[in-house]
Write a protein that holds these residues in place. Sequence first.
Motif, short mmCIF file in Angstrom:
data_model
loop_
_atom_site.label_atom_id
_atom_site.label_comp_id
_atom_site.label_asym_id
_atom_site.label_seq_id
_atom_site.Cartn_x
_atom_site.Cartn_y
_atom_site.Cartn_z
N GLU A 1 0.85 -1.19 0.00
CA GLU A 1 0.00 0.00 0.00
C GLU A 1 0.88 1.24 0.00
O GLU A 1 1.92 1.28 0.66
CB GLU A 1 -0.92 0.02 1.23
CG GLU A 1 -2.01 -1.03 1.21
CD GLU A 1 -2.98 -0.86 2.37
OE1 GLU A 1 -2.77 0.06 3.20
OE2 GLU A 1 -3.96 -1.63 2.44
N LYS B 1 1.02 5.61 0.27
CA LYS B 1 0.37 6.85 0.70
C LYS B 1 1.31 8.00 0.40
O LYS B 1 2.44 8.03 0.88
CB LYS B 1 0.04 6.80 2.19
CG LYS B 1 -0.68 8.05 2.69
CD LYS B 1 -1.01 7.94 4.16
CE LYS B 1 -1.74 9.17 4.67
NZ LYS B 1 -2.05 9.07 6.13
N ALA C 1 3.49 -1.17 4.00
CA ALA C 1 2.80 0.12 3.90
C ALA C 1 3.86 1.19 3.69
O ALA C 1 4.71 1.41 4.55
CB ALA C 1 2.00 0.39 5.17
#
Length: 202
Positions: free
Chosen positions: A32, A34, A60
């Motif tokens: 993921e 971000k 992440a």
Amino acid sequence: MKSMTGFGSAEGIFRGFRLSIEVKTLNHRYLEFKLKTSREYSVFETRIIDGAKKIFHRGAIEISIFQDSAGHQKMSPNVQFNYRIASHYRKELERARRRFRLQGDLTLSQILSLPDIWISKWRDVRRVEWHEIKRLLSNSLRKVEEMRGREGEALARVILKTLTQFEQDLTRLIGQKEIWVQEFRVKLEKRLKILLNGTELD
């Protein structure tokens, strides 16, 4: 062996501005991303993530881009009054006032409250071109990989030490198995004699 956690950062001065990029990685079952940045750099989001995907396959991943002034220059946006649209508003409002026979004059505060009356000219993203972002991003990713490698090696040493200790303990237990069986047999026989109270059994 590599750890899934890591941190890396890089910064550079480009055309009078300090550009900083930070990359953080945390344990996660899937991959993921971000991206935390201002809207002027969001146009590079796809290319930034594509570059990171060449390195990361799980975890992440948080990538942050910061920009601030270097020296005397300021980062505030260039705000201008939109005279063209204000003139258009004034003409239309005057026309509406005459058509509907309204009373009162149009005030400056009313004009300032109308949509799009201000123009914010943010610095052009071309001031910091993609090659500069790519260079700093590559440096940040390299530092993350180095940190992940160091943490992975440290983790591997801990695991190997634990396995070695486990093997030693297992070898010791196997070696003492016969002694423990014999000791248990003796204790069991003594207890049976007490319970049987002299009764002979096969």
